[in-house]
Design a protein around this motif. Structure first.
Motif, PDB file in Angstrom:
ATOM      1  N   ARG A   1      53.542  41.945  44.760  1.00 17.66           N
ATOM      2  CA  ARG A   1      52.562  41.036  44.154  1.00 17.66           C
ATOM      3  C   ARG A   1      51.266  41.011  44.965  1.00 17.66           C
ATOM      4  O   ARG A   1      50.168  41.032  44.408  1.00 17.66           O
ATOM      5  CB  ARG A   1      53.142  39.623  44.054  1.00 17.66           C
ATOM      6  N   SER A   2      51.402  40.947  46.293  1.00 20.45           N
ATOM      7  CA  SER A   2      50.221  40.902  47.153  1.00 20.45           C
ATOM      8  C   SER A   2      49.392  42.173  47.013  1.00 20.45           C
ATOM      9  O   SER A   2      48.158  42.123  46.910  1.00 20.45           O
ATOM     10  CB  SER A   2      50.649  40.705  48.610  1.00 20.45           C
ATOM     11  N   LEU A   3      50.060  43.324  46.993  1.00 19.39           N
ATOM     12  CA  LEU A   3      49.346  44.588  46.842  1.00 19.39           C
ATOM     13  C   LEU A   3      48.675  44.678  45.474  1.00 19.39           C
ATOM     14  O   LEU A   3      47.550  45.177  45.355  1.00 19.39           O
ATOM     15  CB  LEU A   3      50.307  45.756  47.041  1.00 19.39           C
ATOM     16  N   SER A   4      49.354  44.184  44.439  1.00 14.12           N
ATOM     17  CA  SER A   4      48.772  44.197  43.091  1.00 14.12           C
ATOM     18  C   SER A   4      47.519  43.330  43.043  1.00 14.12           C
ATOM     19  O   SER A   4      46.503  43.704  42.438  1.00 14.12           O
ATOM     20  CB  SER A   4      49.794  43.699  42.066  1.00 14.12           C
TER      21      SER A   4
ATOM     22  N   VAL B   1      43.609  44.557  42.079  1.00 18.54           N
ATOM     23  CA  VAL B   1      42.801  43.900  41.045  1.00 18.54           C
ATOM     24  C   VAL B   1      41.509  43.350  41.647  1.00 18.54           C
ATOM     25  O   VAL B   1      40.427  43.479  41.058  1.00 18.54           O
ATOM     26  CB  VAL B   1      43.608  42.775  40.363  1.00 18.54           C
ATOM     27  N   GLU B   2      41.608  42.736  42.827  1.00 23.25           N
ATOM     28  CA  GLU B   2      40.416  42.179  43.472  1.00 23.25           C
ATOM     29  C   GLU B   2      39.392  43.265  43.780  1.00 23.25           C
ATOM     30  O   GLU B   2      38.189  43.086  43.554  1.00 23.25           O
ATOM     31  CB  GLU B   2      40.821  41.450  44.757  1.00 23.25           C
TER      32      GLU B   2
ATOM     33  N   ASN C   1      33.477  37.222  46.691  1.00 22.31           N
ATOM     34  CA  ASN C   1      34.722  36.703  46.127  1.00 22.31           C
ATOM     35  C   ASN C   1      35.948  37.364  46.741  1.00 22.31           C
ATOM     36  O   ASN C   1      37.003  36.739  46.867  1.00 22.31           O
ATOM     37  CB  ASN C   1      34.730  36.877  44.612  1.00 22.31           C
ATOM     38  N   ARG C   2      35.835  38.636  47.136  1.00 24.98           N
ATOM     39  CA  ARG C   2      36.961  39.290  47.817  1.00 24.98           C
ATOM     40  C   ARG C   2      37.207  38.640  49.177  1.00 24.98           C
ATOM     41  O   ARG C   2      38.357  38.475  49.602  1.00 24.98           O
ATOM     42  CB  ARG C   2      36.703  40.789  47.979  1.00 24.98           C
ATOM     43  N   ILE C   3      36.141  38.263  49.854  1.00 24.39           N
ATOM     44  CA  ILE C   3      36.283  37.570  51.139  1.00 24.39           C
ATOM     45  C   ILE C   3      36.954  36.216  50.925  1.00 24.39           C
ATOM     46  O   ILE C   3      37.860  35.825  51.669  1.00 24.39           O
ATOM     47  CB  ILE C   3      34.911  37.405  51.820  1.00 24.39           C
ATOM     48  N   HIS C   4      36.531  35.490  49.884  1.00 20.15           N
ATOM     49  CA  HIS C   4      37.150  34.195  49.575  1.00 20.15           C
ATOM     50  C   HIS C   4      38.646  34.368  49.309  1.00 20.15           C
ATOM     51  O   HIS C   4      39.472  33.590  49.795  1.00 20.15           O
ATOM     52  CB  HIS C   4      36.492  33.573  48.337  1.00 20.15           C
ATOM     53  N   ALA C   5      38.995  35.385  48.518  1.00 20.64           N
ATOM     54  CA  ALA C   5      40.396  35.615  48.162  1.00 20.64           C
ATOM     55  C   ALA C   5      41.231  35.951  49.392  1.00 20.64           C
ATOM     56  O   ALA C   5      42.375  35.497  49.529  1.00 20.64           O
ATOM     57  CB  ALA C   5      40.497  36.735  47.129  1.00 20.64           C
TER      58      ALA C   5
ATOM     59  N   LEU D   1      38.387  41.561  58.853  1.00 19.84           N
ATOM     60  CA  LEU D   1      38.248  41.052  57.486  1.00 19.84           C
ATOM     61  C   LEU D   1      37.535  42.071  56.600  1.00 19.84           C
ATOM     62  O   LEU D   1      37.911  42.272  55.439  1.00 19.84           O
ATOM     63  CB  LEU D   1      37.471  39.732  57.490  1.00 19.84           C
ATOM     64  N   ALA D   2      36.517  42.708  57.155  1.00 17.70           N
ATOM     65  CA  ALA D   2      35.778  43.712  56.388  1.00 17.70           C
ATOM     66  C   ALA D   2      36.696  44.857  55.969  1.00 17.70           C
ATOM     67  O   ALA D   2      36.625  45.340  54.831  1.00 17.70           O
ATOM     68  CB  ALA D   2      34.599  44.235  57.207  1.00 17.70           C
ATOM     69  N   SER D   3      37.574  45.297  56.874  1.00 13.09           N
ATOM     70  CA  SER D   3      38.506  46.374  56.536  1.00 13.09           C
ATOM     71  C   SER D   3      39.472  45.945  55.446  1.00 13.09           C
ATOM     72  O   SER D   3      39.810  46.724  54.553  1.00 13.09           O
ATOM     73  CB  SER D   3      39.299  46.795  57.783  1.00 13.09           C
ATOM     74  N   ARG D   4      39.904  44.692  55.493  1.00 12.86           N
ATOM     75  CA  ARG D   4      40.873  44.203  54.509  1.00 12.86           C
ATOM     76  C   ARG D   4      40.290  44.161  53.102  1.00 12.86           C
ATOM     77  O   ARG D   4      41.018  44.337  52.121  1.00 12.86           O
ATOM     78  CB  ARG D   4      41.349  42.799  54.893  1.00 12.86           C
ATOM     79  N   VAL D   5      38.987  43.891  52.982  1.00 10.88           N
ATOM     80  CA  VAL D   5      38.386  43.729  51.653  1.00 10.88           C
ATOM     81  C   VAL D   5      37.428  44.864  51.308  1.00 10.88           C
ATOM     82  O   VAL D   5      36.700  44.792  50.319  1.00 10.88           O
ATOM     83  CB  VAL D   5      37.663  42.370  51.530  1.00 10.88           C
ATOM     84  N   SER D   6      37.431  45.913  52.128  1.00 10.40           N
ATOM     85  CA  SER D   6      36.633  47.112  51.869  1.00 10.40           C
ATOM     86  C   SER D   6      35.141  46.805  51.765  1.00 10.40           C
ATOM     87  O   SER D   6      34.502  47.024  50.736  1.00 10.40           O
ATOM     88  CB  SER D   6      37.112  47.799  50.578  1.00 10.40           C
ATOM     89  N   THR D   7      34.589  46.285  52.861  1.00  6.12           N
ATOM     90  CA  THR D   7      33.154  46.037  52.919  1.00  6.12           C
ATOM     91  C   THR D   7      32.681  46.243  54.352  1.00  6.12           C
ATOM     92  O   THR D   7      33.430  46.733  55.202  1.00  6.12           O
ATOM     93  CB  THR D   7      32.816  44.619  52.414  1.00  6.12           C
ATOM     94  N   GLN D   8      31.442  45.858  54.634  1.00  2.00           N
ATOM     95  CA  GLN D   8      30.871  45.995  55.968  1.00  2.00           C
ATOM     96  C   GLN D   8      30.998  44.683  56.739  1.00  2.00           C
ATOM     97  O   GLN D   8      31.024  43.601  56.154  1.00  2.00           O
ATOM     98  CB  GLN D   8      29.392  46.392  55.869  1.00  2.00           C
ATOM     99  N   ARG D   9      31.059  44.803  58.071  1.00  3.18           N
ATOM    100  CA  ARG D   9      31.194  43.617  58.916  1.00  3.18           C
ATOM    101  C   ARG D   9      30.041  42.639  58.691  1.00  3.18           C
ATOM    102  O   ARG D   9      30.237  41.418  58.693  1.00  3.18           O
ATOM    103  CB  ARG D   9      31.242  44.035  60.388  1.00  3.18           C
TER     104      ARG D   9
END
Length: 243
Positions: A147-150, A154-155, A163-167, A194-202
């Protein structure tokens, strides 16, 4: 290029029936069952920063955390570390390799001094089938992982960076435990993690964390983040809204 944490000298430790009460998989078993399982377990202590499991290692033992916390990381081919999740006392890891016999898909490193128990894969599979309560919890843990990976897939496909950071903050808050209207995340992930987890820049994480602090949703301290209004953050994630 990333470097692996050092393999620490392992300090062996005993696993008793009472020790297993600290582990979610075995908490509901009676003393007799825990005594039988404890005889099939081995204990070990690792200092903070030590490597417990190597990615692509062929060993298939299952680990359960009696005390302390660990971080599960994935090393990508370009040499980038992707933090997958943090795990705490009562949780287990390594069950995927025990089930399918494949090499480790990630590495596990001690975030603090850690006391873990280990079970050989054949013993783990036997216990999971012999004791219905254990087997049910294994299935629940695997379901939670799927479920977490799904949710993450989606995010990444549907949400903007903020919003990905919020999630992700909400996911961490729930994992660490919500008390009343707030939740404390400790140890706090770095902005780079956190950036790595949500695929963005620091820099994007730093900017958004600052906005959440200014708007009273988040508070920062030495080594921790406190979400002061979990319900508001939940609404922002559910409704895909900004501050």
């Amino acid at each position: 290029m990333t470097t692996d944490p050092p393999m620490a000298t392992i300090t062996r430790a005993a696993i008793s029936p009472d020790t297993l009460l600290a582990v979610d998989l075995f908490r509901d078993l009676d003393l007799g069952d825990r005594t039988a399982i404890a005889k099939r377990c081995h204990g070990a202590r690792f200092p903070a920063g030590a490597n417990i499991v190597r990615q692509r290692d062929d060993r298939t033992d299952v680990f359960f955390i009696v005390s302390g916390s660990v971080r599960v990381n994935f090393h990508s081919k370009p040499g980038k570390d992707v933090p997958f999740r943090d795990q705490f006392a009562g949780e287990c890891f390594g069950e995927l390799s025990a089930i399918d016999g494949q090499s480790r898909s990630a590495e596990v490193t001690a975030l603090s001094d850690v006391f873990v128990g280990t079970i050989a894969a054949p013993d783990f599979l036997d216990i999971a089938t012999r004791y219905r309560a254990v087997g049910k919890k294994v299935l629940q843990q695997l379901t939670s992982m799927v479920r977490s990976l799904s949710e993450r897939v989606v995010e990444l496909s549907t949400l903007g960076v903020a919003n990905r950071i919020h999630a992700e903050l909400l996911r961490l808050a729930r994992h660490h435990g919500v008390e009343g209207t707030s939740a404390e995340i400790q140890p706090a992930p770095t902005h780079a993690e956190l950036a790595s987890r949500v695929s963005t820049q620091r820099e994007a994480v730093t900017k958004e964390i600052g906005r959440l602090v200014r708007n009273g949703i988040l508070a920062r301290g030495r080594g921790y983040l406190r979400i002061t209004d979990v319900a508001r953050l939940e609404r922002m994630v559910e409704n895909v809204t900004d501050i």
